[in-house]
Design a protein around this motif. Structure first.
Motif, PDB file in Angstrom:
ATOM      1  N   CYS A  87       0.908  -1.144   0.053  1.00  0.00           N
ATOM      2  CA  CYS A  87       0.074   0.010  -0.112  1.00  0.00           C
ATOM      3  C   CYS A  87       0.849   1.319  -0.238  1.00  0.00           C
ATOM      4  CB  CYS A  87      -0.906   0.118   1.163  1.00  0.00           C
ATOM      5  SG  CYS A  87      -1.915   1.523   1.551  1.00  0.00           S
ATOM      6  N   ASP A  88       1.752   1.334   0.896  1.00  0.00           N
ATOM      7  CA  ASP A  88       2.440   2.738   1.009  1.00  0.00           C
ATOM      8  C   ASP A  88       3.162   3.382  -0.193  1.00  0.00           C
ATOM      9  OD1 ASP A  88       1.928   2.729   3.639  1.00  0.00           O
ATOM     10  OD2 ASP A  88       3.805   1.498   4.318  1.00  0.00           O
ATOM     11  N   PRO A  89       3.929   2.531  -0.788  1.00  0.00           N
ATOM     12  CA  PRO A  89       4.572   3.029  -2.256  1.00  0.00           C
ATOM     13  C   PRO A  89       3.462   3.647  -3.170  1.00  0.00           C
ATOM     14  CG  PRO A  89       5.598   1.124  -1.714  1.00  0.00           C
ATOM     15  CD  PRO A  89       4.525   1.227  -1.043  1.00  0.00           C
ATOM     16  N   VAL A  90       2.353   2.925  -3.318  1.00  0.00           N
ATOM     17  CA  VAL A  90       1.571   3.348  -4.431  1.00  0.00           C
ATOM     18  C   VAL A  90       0.650   4.531  -3.677  1.00  0.00           C
ATOM     19  CG1 VAL A  90      -0.744   2.638  -5.308  1.00  0.00           C
ATOM     20  CG2 VAL A  90       1.109   0.923  -5.123  1.00  0.00           C
ATOM     21  N   PHE A  91       0.216   4.320  -2.531  1.00  0.00           N
ATOM     22  CA  PHE A  91      -0.519   5.513  -1.828  1.00  0.00           C
ATOM     23  C   PHE A  91       0.191   6.873  -1.871  1.00  0.00           C
ATOM     24  CE2 PHE A  91      -3.547   7.124   1.411  1.00  0.00           C
ATOM     25  CZ  PHE A  91      -4.676   6.755   0.664  1.00  0.00           C
TER      26      PHE A  91
ATOM     27  N   SER B 241      -1.503  10.366  -3.098  1.00  0.00           N
ATOM     28  CA  SER B 241      -1.945  10.950  -1.798  1.00  0.00           C
ATOM     29  C   SER B 241      -1.948  12.582  -2.143  1.00  0.00           C
ATOM     30  CB  SER B 241      -1.160  10.677  -0.465  1.00  0.00           C
ATOM     31  OG  SER B 241       0.117  11.091  -0.801  1.00  0.00           O
ATOM     32  N   PRO B 242      -0.984  13.275  -2.873  1.00  0.00           N
ATOM     33  CA  PRO B 242      -1.030  14.718  -3.119  1.00  0.00           C
ATOM     34  C   PRO B 242      -2.473  14.834  -3.916  1.00  0.00           C
ATOM     35  CG  PRO B 242       1.048  13.901  -3.843  1.00  0.00           C
ATOM     36  CD  PRO B 242       0.349  12.643  -3.473  1.00  0.00           C
ATOM     37  N   LEU B 243      -2.882  13.994  -4.625  1.00  0.00           N
ATOM     38  CA  LEU B 243      -4.289  14.307  -5.394  1.00  0.00           C
ATOM     39  C   LEU B 243      -5.450  14.560  -4.464  1.00  0.00           C
ATOM     40  CD1 LEU B 243      -3.857  11.605  -8.279  1.00  0.00           C
ATOM     41  CD2 LEU B 243      -3.054  14.033  -8.245  1.00  0.00           C
ATOM     42  N   LEU B 244      -5.444  14.218  -3.108  1.00  0.00           N
ATOM     43  CA  LEU B 244      -6.429  14.363  -2.429  1.00  0.00           C
ATOM     44  C   LEU B 244      -6.801  15.924  -2.219  1.00  0.00           C
ATOM     45  CD1 LEU B 244      -8.533  13.708  -0.147  1.00  0.00           C
ATOM     46  CD2 LEU B 244      -6.737  13.993   1.482  1.00  0.00           C
ATOM     47  N   TYR B 245      -5.887  16.929  -2.528  1.00  0.00           N
ATOM     48  CA  TYR B 245      -5.987  18.236  -2.448  1.00  0.00           C
ATOM     49  C   TYR B 245      -6.159  18.848  -3.904  1.00  0.00           C
ATOM     50  CZ  TYR B 245      -5.711  17.334   2.382  1.00  0.00           C
ATOM     51  OH  TYR B 245      -5.959  16.735   3.647  1.00  0.00           O
ATOM     52  N   ALA B 246      -5.961  18.162  -4.806  1.00  0.00           N
ATOM     53  CA  ALA B 246      -6.130  18.682  -6.531  1.00  0.00           C
ATOM     54  C   ALA B 246      -7.319  19.589  -6.586  1.00  0.00           C
ATOM     55  CB  ALA B 246      -6.085  17.455  -7.149  1.00  0.00           C
ATOM     56  N   SER B 247      -7.256  20.445  -7.211  1.00  0.00           N
ATOM     57  CA  SER B 247      -8.234  21.248  -7.525  1.00  0.00           C
ATOM     58  C   SER B 247      -9.232  20.884  -8.601  1.00  0.00           C
ATOM     59  CB  SER B 247      -7.899  22.867  -8.056  1.00  0.00           C
ATOM     60  OG  SER B 247      -6.908  22.714  -9.108  1.00  0.00           O
ATOM     61  N   ARG B 248      -8.743  19.791  -9.340  1.00  0.00           N
ATOM     62  CA  ARG B 248      -9.617  19.142 -10.334  1.00  0.00           C
ATOM     63  C   ARG B 248     -10.318  18.136  -9.708  1.00  0.00           C
ATOM     64  NH1 ARG B 248      -6.700  18.183 -15.671  1.00  0.00           N
ATOM     65  NH2 ARG B 248      -8.954  17.650 -16.220  1.00  0.00           N
ATOM     66  N   THR B 249     -11.559  17.940  -9.897  1.00  0.00           N
ATOM     67  CA  THR B 249     -12.246  16.923  -9.254  1.00  0.00           C
ATOM     68  C   THR B 249     -11.831  15.598  -9.815  1.00  0.00           C
ATOM     69  OG1 THR B 249     -13.912  18.457  -8.910  1.00  0.00           O
ATOM     70  CG2 THR B 249     -14.582  16.413  -8.344  1.00  0.00           C
TER      71      THR B 249
ATOM     72  N   LEU C  50      -8.893  14.567 -10.511  1.00  0.00           N
ATOM     73  CA  LEU C  50      -7.645  14.071  -9.934  1.00  0.00           C
ATOM     74  C   LEU C  50      -8.086  13.454  -8.445  1.00  0.00           C
ATOM     75  CD1 LEU C  50      -5.022  16.522 -11.109  1.00  0.00           C
ATOM     76  CD2 LEU C  50      -5.337  14.237 -11.998  1.00  0.00           C
ATOM     77  N   LEU C  51      -8.942  14.364  -7.914  1.00  0.00           N
ATOM     78  CA  LEU C  51      -9.487  13.694  -6.510  1.00  0.00           C
ATOM     79  C   LEU C  51     -10.280  12.447  -6.897  1.00  0.00           C
ATOM     80  CD1 LEU C  51      -9.986  14.312  -3.577  1.00  0.00           C
ATOM     81  CD2 LEU C  51     -12.213  15.416  -4.310  1.00  0.00           C
ATOM     82  N   HIS C  52     -11.040  12.135  -7.819  1.00  0.00           N
ATOM     83  CA  HIS C  52     -11.580  11.101  -8.401  1.00  0.00           C
ATOM     84  C   HIS C  52     -10.576   9.735  -8.364  1.00  0.00           C
ATOM     85  CE1 HIS C  52     -14.662   8.145  -9.870  1.00  0.00           C
ATOM     86  NE2 HIS C  52     -14.316   7.775 -10.503  1.00  0.00           N
ATOM     87  N   ALA C  53      -9.576  10.223  -8.998  1.00  0.00           N
ATOM     88  CA  ALA C  53      -8.380   8.907  -9.231  1.00  0.00           C
ATOM     89  C   ALA C  53      -7.786   8.667  -7.853  1.00  0.00           C
ATOM     90  CB  ALA C  53      -7.481   9.866  -9.942  1.00  0.00           C
ATOM     91  N   PHE C  54      -7.683   9.827  -6.842  1.00  0.00           N
ATOM     92  CA  PHE C  54      -7.206   9.492  -5.755  1.00  0.00           C
ATOM     93  C   PHE C  54      -8.038   8.450  -4.787  1.00  0.00           C
ATOM     94  CE2 PHE C  54      -7.495  10.437  -1.176  1.00  0.00           C
ATOM     95  CZ  PHE C  54      -6.246  10.000  -0.614  1.00  0.00           C
ATOM     96  N   LEU C  55      -9.419   8.892  -4.925  1.00  0.00           N
ATOM     97  CA  LEU C  55     -10.405   8.108  -4.247  1.00  0.00           C
ATOM     98  C   LEU C  55     -10.689   6.620  -4.750  1.00  0.00           C
ATOM     99  CD1 LEU C  55     -13.038  10.870  -3.823  1.00  0.00           C
ATOM    100  CD2 LEU C  55     -11.536   9.860  -2.137  1.00  0.00           C
ATOM    101  N   VAL C  56     -10.218   6.351  -5.916  1.00  0.00           N
ATOM    102  CA  VAL C  56     -10.222   4.993  -6.575  1.00  0.00           C
ATOM    103  C   VAL C  56      -9.065   4.271  -5.907  1.00  0.00           C
ATOM    104  CG1 VAL C  56      -9.663   3.664  -8.745  1.00  0.00           C
ATOM    105  CG2 VAL C  56     -11.261   5.663  -8.941  1.00  0.00           C
TER     106      VAL C  56
ATOM    107  N   THR D 278      -7.735   4.728  -3.023  1.00  0.00           N
ATOM    108  CA  THR D 278      -8.193   4.832  -1.680  1.00  0.00           C
ATOM    109  C   THR D 278      -9.107   3.342  -1.524  1.00  0.00           C
ATOM    110  OG1 THR D 278      -8.005   7.251  -1.180  1.00  0.00           O
ATOM    111  CG2 THR D 278      -9.392   5.901   0.189  1.00  0.00           C
ATOM    112  N   ALA D 279     -10.051   3.600  -2.415  1.00  0.00           N
ATOM    113  CA  ALA D 279     -11.048   2.172  -2.302  1.00  0.00           C
ATOM    114  C   ALA D 279     -10.204   0.996  -2.471  1.00  0.00           C
ATOM    115  CB  ALA D 279     -12.024   2.560  -3.346  1.00  0.00           C
ATOM    116  N   LEU D 280      -9.045   1.057  -3.085  1.00  0.00           N
ATOM    117  CA  LEU D 280      -8.507  -0.216  -3.683  1.00  0.00           C
ATOM    118  C   LEU D 280      -7.666  -0.796  -2.154  1.00  0.00           C
ATOM    119  CD1 LEU D 280      -6.390   0.507  -6.831  1.00  0.00           C
ATOM    120  CD2 LEU D 280      -8.754  -1.137  -6.594  1.00  0.00           C
ATOM    121  N   PHE D 281      -7.147   0.333  -1.409  1.00  0.00           N
ATOM    122  CA  PHE D 281      -6.686   0.057  -0.071  1.00  0.00           C
ATOM    123  C   PHE D 281      -7.309   0.473   1.026  1.00  0.00           C
ATOM    124  CE2 PHE D 281      -2.994   0.935  -3.144  1.00  0.00           C
ATOM    125  CZ  PHE D 281      -2.256  -0.255  -3.099  1.00  0.00           C
ATOM    126  N   SER D 282      -8.718   0.271   0.885  1.00  0.00           N
ATOM    127  CA  SER D 282      -9.681   0.635   2.022  1.00  0.00           C
ATOM    128  C   SER D 282      -9.203  -0.066   3.451  1.00  0.00           C
ATOM    129  CB  SER D 282     -10.933   0.324   1.517  1.00  0.00           C
ATOM    130  OG  SER D 282     -11.226  -1.143   1.598  1.00  0.00           O
TER     131      SER D 282
END
Length: 147
Positions: free
Chosen positions: A32-36, A40-48, A50-56, A58-62
């Protein structure tokens, strides 16, 4: 090598990688750690998107995400649902992500439950957003067995 090029990759490449990452994780048994770390910087991306990519990711490593990261994700999603400058479709997407992540991660549901009052529809919310907020409230009360 693919993850090392993440900072210079385009937005669409990051989204593509996030969607295809589950195959690499299963086949290569990525931790998990290297991939995440790269997403992880995409959590605060201004483009939604990119946030969606981060959440995908996150769901993989829930099951491997710590509480502080779960809190940051929930904070970001709630902020997005309340932000009237964001397009309604992205606010709808944020509520869908709150529901989906709380269904797969019990600690996330507890964080959402603490802030359930923020899911109450506001007078300035579009009709579709009001409906989804009410559905999210119903889901939360059903999961908490407080109906």
């Amino acid at each position: 090598l693919v993850l090392e090029t993440m900072p210079t990759a385009s937005s669409w490449t990051k989204i593509f990688l996030a969607e295809r990452l589950s195959l690499f994780i299963r086949v290569l048994a990525f931790p998990c750690d290297p991939v995440f770390h790269h997403f992880s910087p995409l959590l605060y991306a201004s483009r939604t998107s990119l946030l969606h990519a981060f959440l995908v990711v996150t769901a993989l490593f829930s099951h491997e995400i710590d509480r502080s990261m779960s809190e940051a994700v929930v904070d970001r999603l709630f902020a997005l649902t309340q932000d009237t400058t964001v397009e309604p479709r992205f606010r709808l997407l944020a509520i869908n992500w709150l529901i989906a992540l709380s269904a797969s991660m019990r600690p996330t549901f507890e964080l959402v439950w603490k802030r359930v009052h923020q899911l109450c529809p506001r007078w300035h919310d579009p009709l579709e957003l009001k409906e989804l907020k009410l559905q999210a409230l119903l889901y939360c009360f059903k999961m908490s067995k407080t109906l």
